[in-house]
Structure formats: structure tokens, C-alpha cells
Scaffold this motif. Structure first.
Motif, PDB file in Angstrom:
ATOM      1  N   GLY A 278      36.790  47.670  28.944  1.00  0.00           N
ATOM      2  CA  GLY A 278      36.998  48.703  27.941  1.00  0.00           C
ATOM      3  C   GLY A 278      37.308  48.148  26.567  1.00  0.00           C
ATOM      4  O   GLY A 278      37.119  48.837  25.559  1.00  0.00           O
ATOM      5  N   ARG A 279      37.778  46.904  26.503  1.00  0.00           N
ATOM      6  CA  ARG A 279      38.040  46.278  25.211  1.00  0.00           C
ATOM      7  C   ARG A 279      36.789  45.616  24.648  1.00  0.00           C
ATOM      8  O   ARG A 279      36.827  45.052  23.553  1.00  0.00           O
ATOM      9  CB  ARG A 279      39.139  45.209  25.343  1.00  0.00           C
ATOM     10  N   GLY A 280      35.714  45.654  25.430  1.00  0.00           N
ATOM     11  CA  GLY A 280      34.473  45.023  24.990  1.00  0.00           C
ATOM     12  C   GLY A 280      34.448  43.528  25.222  1.00  0.00           C
ATOM     13  O   GLY A 280      33.551  42.832  24.753  1.00  0.00           O
ATOM     14  N   THR A 281      35.402  43.009  25.971  1.00  0.00           N
ATOM     15  CA  THR A 281      35.481  41.563  26.232  1.00  0.00           C
ATOM     16  C   THR A 281      34.847  41.276  27.596  1.00  0.00           C
ATOM     17  O   THR A 281      35.533  41.087  28.597  1.00  0.00           O
ATOM     18  CB  THR A 281      36.942  41.095  26.206  1.00  0.00           C
ATOM     19  N   TYR A 282      33.525  41.246  27.605  1.00  0.00           N
ATOM     20  CA  TYR A 282      32.791  41.124  28.867  1.00  0.00           C
ATOM     21  C   TYR A 282      32.924  39.739  29.496  1.00  0.00           C
ATOM     22  O   TYR A 282      33.020  39.613  30.719  1.00  0.00           O
ATOM     23  CB  TYR A 282      31.315  41.466  28.635  1.00  0.00           C
ATOM     24  N   ARG A 283      32.924  38.701  28.671  1.00  0.00           N
ATOM     25  CA  ARG A 283      33.101  37.356  29.219  1.00  0.00           C
ATOM     26  C   ARG A 283      34.483  37.197  29.827  1.00  0.00           C
ATOM     27  O   ARG A 283      34.642  36.562  30.874  1.00  0.00           O
ATOM     28  CB  ARG A 283      32.872  36.306  28.127  1.00  0.00           C
ATOM     29  N   MET A 284      35.487  37.788  29.185  1.00  0.00           N
ATOM     30  CA  MET A 284      36.833  37.737  29.754  1.00  0.00           C
ATOM     31  C   MET A 284      36.885  38.491  31.075  1.00  0.00           C
ATOM     32  O   MET A 284      37.540  38.060  32.031  1.00  0.00           O
ATOM     33  CB  MET A 284      37.842  38.318  28.759  1.00  0.00           C
ATOM     34  N   ALA A 285      36.188  39.624  31.155  1.00  0.00           N
ATOM     35  CA  ALA A 285      36.142  40.366  32.418  1.00  0.00           C
ATOM     36  C   ALA A 285      35.543  39.509  33.515  1.00  0.00           C
ATOM     37  O   ALA A 285      36.020  39.512  34.664  1.00  0.00           O
ATOM     38  CB  ALA A 285      35.330  41.649  32.235  1.00  0.00           C
ATOM     39  N   SER A 286      34.492  38.752  33.184  1.00  0.00           N
ATOM     40  CA  SER A 286      33.870  37.876  34.170  1.00  0.00           C
ATOM     41  C   SER A 286      34.835  36.792  34.626  1.00  0.00           C
ATOM     42  O   SER A 286      34.913  36.468  35.813  1.00  0.00           O
ATOM     43  CB  SER A 286      32.613  37.234  33.568  1.00  0.00           C
ATOM     44  N   ARG A 287      35.612  36.243  33.682  1.00  0.00           N
ATOM     45  CA  ARG A 287      36.572  35.200  34.038  1.00  0.00           C
ATOM     46  C   ARG A 287      37.693  35.755  34.896  1.00  0.00           C
ATOM     47  O   ARG A 287      38.100  35.134  35.885  1.00  0.00           O
ATOM     48  CB  ARG A 287      37.145  34.577  32.766  1.00  0.00           C
ATOM     49  N   VAL A 288      38.219  36.935  34.528  1.00  0.00           N
ATOM     50  CA  VAL A 288      39.297  37.544  35.313  1.00  0.00           C
ATOM     51  C   VAL A 288      38.812  37.860  36.719  1.00  0.00           C
ATOM     52  O   VAL A 288      39.526  37.631  37.711  1.00  0.00           O
ATOM     53  CB  VAL A 288      39.828  38.813  34.615  1.00  0.00           C
ATOM     54  N   TYR A 289      37.593  38.376  36.810  1.00  0.00           N
ATOM     55  CA  TYR A 289      37.022  38.679  38.126  1.00  0.00           C
ATOM     56  C   TYR A 289      36.909  37.409  38.967  1.00  0.00           C
ATOM     57  O   TYR A 289      37.312  37.383  40.147  1.00  0.00           O
ATOM     58  CB  TYR A 289      35.658  39.332  37.955  1.00  0.00           C
ATOM     59  N   ALA A 290      36.376  36.340  38.386  1.00  0.00           N
ATOM     60  CA  ALA A 290      36.228  35.084  39.114  1.00  0.00           C
ATOM     61  C   ALA A 290      37.579  34.540  39.566  1.00  0.00           C
ATOM     62  O   ALA A 290      37.720  34.029  40.685  1.00  0.00           O
ATOM     63  CB  ALA A 290      35.497  34.058  38.250  1.00  0.00           C
ATOM     64  N   ASP A 291      38.596  34.665  38.714  1.00  0.00           N
ATOM     65  CA  ASP A 291      39.932  34.175  39.067  1.00  0.00           C
ATOM     66  C   ASP A 291      40.540  35.003  40.198  1.00  0.00           C
ATOM     67  O   ASP A 291      41.200  34.460  41.090  1.00  0.00           O
ATOM     68  CB  ASP A 291      40.845  34.200  37.847  1.00  0.00           C
ATOM     69  N   MET A 292      40.338  36.317  40.170  1.00  0.00           N
ATOM     70  CA  MET A 292      40.868  37.149  41.255  1.00  0.00           C
ATOM     71  C   MET A 292      40.151  36.854  42.566  1.00  0.00           C
ATOM     72  O   MET A 292      40.776  36.837  43.633  1.00  0.00           O
ATOM     73  CB  MET A 292      40.759  38.633  40.893  1.00  0.00           C
ATOM     74  N   VAL A 293      38.849  36.618  42.503  1.00  0.00           N
ATOM     75  CA  VAL A 293      38.103  36.238  43.710  1.00  0.00           C
ATOM     76  C   VAL A 293      38.672  34.947  44.281  1.00  0.00           C
ATOM     77  O   VAL A 293      38.891  34.819  45.494  1.00  0.00           O
ATOM     78  CB  VAL A 293      36.602  36.073  43.393  1.00  0.00           C
ATOM     79  N   GLN A 294      38.945  33.971  43.425  1.00  0.00           N
ATOM     80  CA  GLN A 294      39.487  32.693  43.880  1.00  0.00           C
ATOM     81  C   GLN A 294      40.887  32.875  44.467  1.00  0.00           C
ATOM     82  O   GLN A 294      41.226  32.272  45.497  1.00  0.00           O
ATOM     83  CB  GLN A 294      39.529  31.704  42.719  1.00  0.00           C
ATOM     84  N   LEU A 295      41.705  33.695  43.818  1.00  0.00           N
ATOM     85  CA  LEU A 295      43.060  33.947  44.313  1.00  0.00           C
ATOM     86  C   LEU A 295      43.033  34.547  45.714  1.00  0.00           C
ATOM     87  O   LEU A 295      43.719  34.063  46.628  1.00  0.00           O
ATOM     88  CB  LEU A 295      43.795  34.882  43.348  1.00  0.00           C
ATOM     89  N   PHE A 296      42.252  35.600  45.907  1.00  0.00           N
ATOM     90  CA  PHE A 296      42.238  36.274  47.207  1.00  0.00           C
ATOM     91  C   PHE A 296      41.580  35.412  48.281  1.00  0.00           C
ATOM     92  O   PHE A 296      41.971  35.485  49.451  1.00  0.00           O
ATOM     93  CB  PHE A 296      41.547  37.633  47.086  1.00  0.00           C
TER      94      PHE A 296
END
Length: 497
Positions: free
Chosen positions: A206-224
Motif C-alpha cells: 500500500g505504500r508503493g514499496t513493492y521491492r520491500m514487500a518482496s523482501r519482507v515476504y522472502a524473510d517471513m518465508v525463511q523465518l517460518f
């Protein structure tokens, strides 16, 4: 008040005491043997009876005790025979326990004896049961606490034991503290579902930060994925790994590829426009009267301007530059040494400064040469800076002046919020300090520098077999010095137009 009468040993009289002593020690209510004590009668017992016994009948006998302050208390016990031996059962101490309470305990013990149960054994069994109840309560509380461990605890365990990044996980922690933990950090892991993961990603998107969304998603995948294989976390994911049910592409705008490589290269016209805009800001601020400085936008910090031109002229990464120390810059020899701990590749790197790059460092030295760092952090009043600026500071300053490409509701505290550094009217999109590194490399390519040498000037990990990297150690110092010199000359000509 009472009578002191000789008695024969009987049930209720303390056992193991000689008959002569019992005859002298046992006291009865004033009504005589066979009558029962009253609360008033006990209250009238003087301290001089210390050590004597009072008989209340039906096996109940109390020992008179006197405290240091003269207060009288009576410890009552019920005497009975158990398996041929005399046994005493404690029934309470008056006045802490009322006389009625003492007798009730005596009656309970006597009833147990009649049923063949030892009051002492019953008391021990009650304690064991009470302890078992307490332990069960504690165990249940611990079980519930373990079941309700929050996502924040899982993340902290992962940071401690499951992930180790070059920046000591600083960026990872920053992004989770900003985007993940405020939304679902306190939610029990067992209740985190795919909807929670999507909510986090939608907030970032929603903030328009699509690359950051991709990084956060990848980090959550790694965490879980890490937690899924370890106790106690795997037992808490009763519904499975929620990140496996989320597809980032379905949350992004149509056609958006957040992982696409940036390819923004500033044109010659844009570089000249950038130079002109920076100079215009400086001139407007300098021309403003002393009392009107606040009415004019402050120019970009001089240190930031120099950092941009150094990035362009050396092909360095902005983070590598902002960590630089003056002890590693030799202005006389025209060399800048970047230690391995400051580089992305983890290897030492030497930059041979062109006259253009050396002038930028010389101007910077006039501003910060009295400190250890080329770009020192803001120091507390009266103290010398002890660290470099945040490695994101220059990128933030440039981004804050290109607001048409950001999705912000308004200015951030103490941050700019305008389009003063938007180039070419925004037609080519936003630009970043890292794009200057790409721009400089592209200019080298246009000058005929080989791709292999450009990689070396950018401190890339060189392609080729491990054997080649192990045995071929020519440092290409002369070739790199010439390549950087050509680049500096090209920039000088371009900016002079």
C-alpha cells in the motif's frame, strides 16, 4: 478458676511423661474433671501455667505456652492408640484457632481412626495431593504459556540462532520492527494464519514499496521455514506453515515484478540537470537575507552532494563510501582503501582516484577531515563523532526530494517532502545513489573498457572456476587506474558542457 487434680494416664494425656509429672501438670476447668473448657476460661489462664497441660476431654489435651511478651497460647493435640503405640495428632493452637475449630479437627481425626485411617497419614496424603494440584496448575500454566508463544518470540529466536547476515541482521530487524511485528508480533504463533501474512504484505504494498514487500515476504518465508523444523515452534503451527499459502504476485499490481533488476542509468542531460539543481539550491540559499533563511529551502548537504559525485566517479556502493575512514584515504597518492568488512563481497578493495574523484574527496576533507570518518554521524553537543552516518542517509535525502514516486500521506518528521531532485520531469522514473554506480559503469563501457575490468572496478565477485581465482592473482592496478582516469575525464567534460 480451675482445679489442679491428680489423674491417671488416659487417652489425650501426652504420652511418655512420668505419672508424677502428669499429676502435677494437668489442669481442668474450675467445674472439675469431665467438664470442658470455654473461650473465657482459656483467656483467664495466667502465664505462670507455662508448661502445664489443660485437658478438654475425649483425648484432647493442650500445652500452655507463653511468649516473650507474656501472651498465652495453647497447642492442642489429640492422643490415640495406633497399632499398639500412642500417637498425637496436632489440632491447632489457640487463640489462632478457636476452641471450636480445635475440637472439630479432633473429631475429624477421631472419625478417621474409627475407620482404620491414621490421621497423620491422611494429613500427609492431603499435603501430597495439594502439592500435586499446585504442580499440575503450574504445569498447565507453563503449557498454556508455551502454546501462546507470540510471533515476536519466534522472530527473536530466529535472529539469535537461525540467521546471520553481513550487517549483523540490522536491516532484517529494522524491517520486521517496522512492517511485521506491529501488526502480528504479539499474536500467538498457533493463531497466525495466511490472512495475517497477507495483511502485512498489503500494508507494505500500500505504500508503493513493492521491492520491500518482496523482501519482507522472502524473510517471513525463511523465518517460518526455520521454525517449522524446530521445537517448540513446529508444534505451534498446527495448521501448517502459513507462508506456503500466500502468493505475493497475486497481491501486487498487475504486471509488477518487484524482483526485476533495476536498470536506471542517468543520461548526460540528467547528470547536468542534477549538477544545475544542486548548484541552484546552494545559490538561492546563499542569496537569501540573514533573516529570511527559513523562507528558502535548505540545499542538499554538501557532504551528500560530494558522496553522489564520488559514487559516480569511483563506481563504489553508497554504503561502502559512507563507512569510509580518513585513515584509508591517501589524497597524495590518490588511493582509497576499502577494508573487507565494509564491502559487500567481503574482500579488500582499492580504488585509484581520478583527478575528478580526488577533488571530491579533497573538498570533503575540508568539511570532515578533523574527524575519523569521512561522513561522521552527528555528534552530541561538545563530543566528537564516534561513528559514521547511517548508510541509508544519502538514499533517504535523495528519495525525500522525489516524492512524486512515493506513496506517502505527508512529510515524515524532520524530512523533506518535495520533487526538487526529480530529473527529466520524472519521465525516466526515480533515481537512487546506486544508479550512479550503474551510470558510471555504463560510461566506462562506452569508453571501451572491458567488461572484466569494469567488474573489477566495481569490486564484483569475479566469474570463473575456483582454480582460476586461486592461482591468478594479478591485481590489474595499472589497468584499473587507467579505467577510472578515463571515467573521471568523461565526467569532467560532460559536466563542463
Amino acid at each position: 478458676m480451675c482445679r489442679k487434680m491428680p489423674v491417671k494416664p488416659a487417652s489425650g494425656i501426652p504420652l511418655g511423661i512420668p505419672l508424677e509429672m502428669l499429676m502435677a501438670m494437668t489442669r481442668y476447668p474450675k467445674q472439675g474433671k469431665g467438664s470442658r473448657w470455654t473461650e473465657l476460661g482459656l483467656k483467664a489462664i495466667p502465664p505462670s501455667w507455662k508448661g502445664d497441660y489443660v485437658a478438654d476431654g475425649e483425648g484432647l489435651t493442650g500445652e500452655v505456652r507463653v511468649a516473650s511478651d507474656g501472651r498465652v497460647s495453647i497447642s492442642f493435640k489429640y492422643g490415640y492408640k495406633w497399632r499398639g503405640a500412642g500417637v498425637k495428632h496436632y489440632c491447632g493452637t489457640w487463640p489462632d484457632v478457636t476452641l471450636a475449630g480445635v475440637r472439630a479437627e479432633r473429631d475429624r481425626a477421631r472419625a478417621l481412626v474409627k475407620t482404620g485411617v491414621s490421621p497423620g497419614d491422611a494429613k500427609r496424603a492431603a499435603k501430597i495431593e495439594a502439592q500435586a494440584t499446585v504442580e499440575a496448575t503450574i504445569a498447565e500454566a507453563a503449557r498454556q504459556q508455551a502454546e501462546d508463544l507470540p510471533l515476536r518470540s519466534m522472530f527473536e529466536a530466529w535472529l539469535r540462532d537461525g540467521v546471520k547476515r553481513a550487517d549483523n541482521n540490522a536491516e532484517l530487524q529494522r524491517s520486521f520492527e517496522k512492517d511485521v511485528l506491529p501488526l502480528i508480533g504479539d499474536k500467538p504463533v498457533r493463531r497466525v494464519d495466511e490472512g495475517d501474512i497477507r495483511a502485512v504484505l498489503r500494508a507494505v504494498i500500500g505504500r508503493g514499496t513493492y521491492r520491500m514487500a518482496s523482501r519482507v515476504y522472502a524473510d517471513m518465508v525463511q523465518l517460518f521455514a526455520w521454525a517449522e523444523a524446530r521445537k517448540p515452534w513446529r508444534a505451534l503451527m498446527v495448521e501448517g506453515n502459513p507462508t506456503k499459502l500466500v502468493e505475493l504476485t497475486k497481491l501486487l499490481p498487475h504486471g509488477c515484478d518487484p524482483d526485476a533488476e533495476r536498470d536506471r542509468v542517468l543520461s548526460a542531460d540528467e547528470l547536468r540537470e542534477l549538477r544545475a539543481k544542486l548548484a541552484a539550491m546552494e545559490a538561492a540559499y546563499a542569496a537569501a537575507p540573514a533573516g529570511a533563511k527559513y523562507d528558502v529551502d535548505r540545499p542538499v548537504k554538501k557532504e551528500t552532494q560530494l558522496a553522489l559525485w564520488i559514487c559516480l566517479g569511483t563506481l563504489c556502493r553508497i554504503g561502502e563510501l559512507l563507512k569510509a575512514r580518513w585513515e584509508h584515504v591517501n589524497l597524495t597518492a590518490g588511493e582509497w582503501f576499502v577494508p573487507a568488512e565494509n564491502t559487500k563481497t567481503g574482500v579488500n578493495w582499492k580504488v585509484y582516484l581520478s583527478p575528478f574523484a580526488r577533488r571530491q574527496f579533497t573538498a570533503l576533507h575540508e568539511l570532515t577531515g578533523d574527524t575519523a570518518f569521512c561522513f561522521p554521524a552527528r555528534a552530541a553537543r561538545g563530543n566528537a563523532p564516534t561513528d559514521h552516518v547511517c548508510v541509508k542517509s544519502v538514499s533517504k535525502q535523495i528519495g525525500d526530494r522525489q516524492m512524486q514516486f512515493k506513496n506517502r500521506a505527508g512529510p515524515l518528521k524532520n524530512r523533506k517532502h518535495d520533487n526538487s531532485l526529480t530529473l527529466s520531469g520524472g519521465r525516466a522514473g526515480a533515481w537512487t545513489p546506486h544508479d550512479l554506480r550503474r551510470t558510471g559503469a555504463t560510461m566506462m563501457q562506452q569508453l571501451g573498457v572491458s567488461l572484466d575490468l569494469i567488474d573489477r572496478c566495481q569490486n564484483h565477485v569475479m566469474a570463473g572456476s575456483r582454480v582460476r581465482r586461486a592461482y591468478l592473482h594479478h591485481d590489474y592496478a595499472a589497468e584499473k587506474r587507467e579505467a577510472w582516469a578515463k571515467l573521471g575525464e568523461r565526467i569532467e567534460v560532460l559536466l563542463a558542457d
